[in-house]
Design an enzyme around this catalytic site. Structure first.
Site, PDB file in Angstrom:
ATOM      1  N   LYS A  92       4.475   4.618 -10.229  1.00 44.20           N
ATOM      2  CA  LYS A  92       3.182   4.481  -9.553  1.00 44.20           C
ATOM      3  C   LYS A  92       2.061   4.214 -10.559  1.00 44.20           C
ATOM      4  O   LYS A  92       1.145   3.439 -10.278  1.00 44.20           O
ATOM      5  CB  LYS A  92       2.895   5.745  -8.743  1.00 44.20           C
ATOM      6  CG  LYS A  92       3.891   5.965  -7.599  1.00 44.20           C
ATOM      7  CD  LYS A  92       3.741   7.339  -6.971  1.00 44.20           C
ATOM      8  CE  LYS A  92       4.757   7.537  -5.853  1.00 44.20           C
ATOM      9  NZ  LYS A  92       4.712   8.906  -5.275  1.00 44.20           N
ATOM     10  N   GLU A  95       0.824  -1.216   0.000  1.00 47.32           N
ATOM     11  CA  GLU A  95       0.000   0.000   0.000  1.00 47.32           C
ATOM     12  C   GLU A  95       0.852   1.257   0.000  1.00 47.32           C
ATOM     13  O   GLU A  95       0.518   2.257  -0.642  1.00 47.32           O
ATOM     14  CB  GLU A  95      -0.922   0.003   1.228  1.00 47.32           C
ATOM     15  CG  GLU A  95      -1.869   1.191   1.290  1.00 47.32           C
ATOM     16  CD  GLU A  95      -2.922   1.149   0.199  1.00 47.32           C
ATOM     17  OE1 GLU A  95      -2.892   2.057  -0.662  1.00 47.32           O
ATOM     18  OE2 GLU A  95      -3.762   0.234   0.195  1.00 47.32           O
TER      19      GLU A  95
END
EC number: 1.1.1.3
Length: 432
Positions: free
Chosen positions: A206, A130
Site C-alpha cells: 500500500k 480505490e
C-alpha cells in the site's frame, strides 16, 4: 437514461466479490440513476462452481475466467481474486479486448502498476483501484484528483487493520504480542497465516501505491523499507506510554526537503498521544496527508472487510461506467517527476533505544561517548537498576533527529562495549 445495460464481469466471489454482487443487485436502481444506465452482472468467475452463492444466478458462474473477460459484450471487469497470477494476465487480456478494469489487488498494483497503467493507456481504457488501499476510505481518488493541483510532501498512515488491532490490544490490555495475535485470529482480523500483515508486506504494498500517486513517481515494492511488529514487546509499549506515546505500525512516504528524492517505509514507531493517528483503535485505518497548500488532512475509517472494500469497488465501478458512457477515460498513471527513491539509511528521524547494561559507574559516560562519536545527539536518558544477581540495569536513550545510517553505526559500536550486555530494542519516534 440509456436502457441497454452496461455489462460487468466479476472475477472472484469471496468475501469482497460476493458483497459486490449483492450491492449491485440490491442497489441496482440507485446505481443506474447515478451512472445514467443500468449495470448488469454478466458473469462471475470462481474456482469452485459447486459452492452455493446466495443471490447469484448459478447460470452466471463459470470457472473459465479467460473466456469471460474475452467476451465482446463485457464493458467492465471487476478483479477481486488477488495475487499476481492469473490476475495480471486476466487484467491485461481485458484491456486487449476493450474492457476497463476495477481492481482491489494491492499486491499486483504495487509490483506491476506501471505495466498495467501502460496497457490501459495503450488500449484507451480505465484502471481504477480505490479498494486496493485502506478499504472504504476514499484515499486514492483524493490523492490522484482532489490534490492534483497541490504538492503533497508527506503521507503518514495506519494502513493495516490486523496490526493496529494487535498493537492496540497490547497497549490497552497489557497483553503480549502472541496473546494479542491469538485474539485477532479468533475475531477474524488475522488470517491463519498472518505473515503478510504482521511482517509488514501488506502495508508495504500500500505504501508503494500511495507514494507513487502522491509524488507522481514510480515506487516499486522492493524500494519500500519494511519491518513488521513481531519484535514489539510489552516493554516497548510501556516505555512508549512513559514518553506520552503509543506504538503503531506506520506507512510513511516522504518527499525529501530539497524535493529531489522520496522515501517509502513501513515499520513500528512511537507517536505522541497528541497526534491524530494515536487515537486510531481496533482494526481501523487512518492516513494523514500533508500538502503544501491544503495543509494537514486525515482520512479515517474501516480499512478492510467485505462491505467496506465492496463500497470502494462500487465507487470505482460508477466512475468507470460514467466514463464509458461519456466515451472518455479517467486519470491514468502520473509519473512525470521520475524522482529516485532514497535508501533507508538517508531517512532522518528520532530513535528510542533500550539497552541492557552493566549496573556500575561510568557506563552512561561510555554510552554517551559512542553516540557523540557517531554524530547522534542524545535528547533524554533514563537508567533503572534491576537489582538482579547479574548486576544489570536498563538504559533507555531517546535521540534527536539523525540519519538512519548514523543510528545503525551507533548501535554496532554499542554492541562492542563490554558494559553493554545487549540492545533490547530500537524503535523510531515519528509524528512530532
Amino acid at each position: 437514461m440509456r436502457t441497454r445495460p452496461l455489462k460487468v464481469a466479476l472475477l472472484g466471489c469471496g468475501v469482497v466479490g460476493s458483497e459486490v454482487a449483492r450491492i449491485m443487485t440490491t442497489h441496482a436502481d440507485d446505481l443506474a440513476a447515478r451512472i445514467g444506465a443500468p449495470v448488469e452482472l454478466a458473469g462471475v468467475a470462481v474456482r469452485r462452481p459447486s459452492k452455493v452463492r446466495e443471490g447469484i444466478d448459478p447460470a452466471l458462474v463459470t470457472t473459465d475466467a479467460t473466456a469471460l473477460v474475452e467476451r465482446g459484450d463485457i464493458d467492465v471487469v471487476i478483479e477481486v481474486i488477488g495475487g499476481i497470477e492469473p490476475a495480471r494476465t486476466l487484467i491485461t487480456t481485458a484491456f486487449e479486448h476493450g474492457t476497463s478494469v476495477v481492481s482491489a489487488n494491492k499486491a499486483l498494483l504495487a509490483q506491476d502498476g506501471p505495466a498495467l497503467h501502460a496497457a490501459a493507456e495503450r488500449h484507451g481504457r480505465d484502471l481504477y483501484y480505490e479498494a486496493a488501499v485502506a478499504g472504504a476510505i476514499p484515499l486514492v481518488r483524493p490523492l490522484r484528483e482532489s490534490l492534483a493541483g497541490d504538492k503533497v510532501n508527506r503521507v503518514l498512515g495506519i494502513v493495516n487493520g490486523t496490526t493496529n488491532f494487535i498493537l492496540d490490544r497490547m497497549d490497552t490490555s497489557g497483553a503480549g504480542y502472541s496473546e494479542a495475535l491469538d485474539e485477532a485470529t479468533a475475531l477474524g482480523y488475522a488470517e491463519a497465516d498472518p505473515t503478510a500483515d504482521v511482517e509488514g508486506f501488506d502495508a508495504a504494498a500500500k505504501a508503494a501505491i500511495l507514494a507513487g500517486i502522491a509524488f507522481h513517481t514510480r515506487v516499486g515494492i522492493g524500494e519500500v523499507h519494511r519491518e513488521g511488529i513481531t519484535e514489539v514487546t510489552a516493554a516497548d509499549i510501556a516505555s512508549a506510554r512513559r514518553m506520552g506515546c503509543t506504538v503503531k505500525l506506520l506507512a510513511i512516504c516522504e518527499r525529501a526537503a530539497d524535493g529531489r528524492s522520496v522515501t517509502a517505509r513501513v515499520h513500528p514507531a512511537m507517536i505522541p498521544l497528541s497526534h491524530p493517528l494515536a487515537s486510531v483503535r481496533e482494526a481501523y485505518n487512518a492516513v494523514f496527508v500533508e500538502a503544501e497548500a491544503a495543509g494537514q488532512l486525515m482520512f479515517y475509517g474501516p480499512g478492510a472487510g467485505g462491505s467496506p472494500t465492496a463500497s470502494a469497488v462500487l465507487g470505482d465501478l460508477v466512475a468507470v461506467c460514467r466514463n464509458k458512457l461519456g466515451e472518455t477515460t479517467g486519470p491514468g498513471e502520473s509519473a512525470y517527476t521520475r524522482l529516485p527513491v532514497s535508501p533507508m539509511g538517508e531517512v532522518v528521524t528520532r530513535y528510542h533505544i533500550s539497552l541492557d547494561v552493566a549496573d556500575k559507574p561510568g557506563v552512561l559516560a561510555q554510552v554517551a561517548t559512542v553516540f557523540a562519536e557517531s554524530g547522534v545527539s542524545i535528547d533524554t536518558v533514563r537508567q533503572q537498576s534491576r537489582q538482579d544477581p547479574d548486576g544489570e540495569a536498563s538504559l533507555v536513550v531517546v535521540t534527536h533527529r539523525a540519519p538512519d545510517a548514523a543510528l545503525s553505526g551507533t548501535v554496532e559500536a554499542l554492541r562492542k562495549l563490554d558494559t553493554v550486555r545487549g540492545v533490547a530494542s530500537i524503535m523510531r519516534v515519528e509524528g512530532e
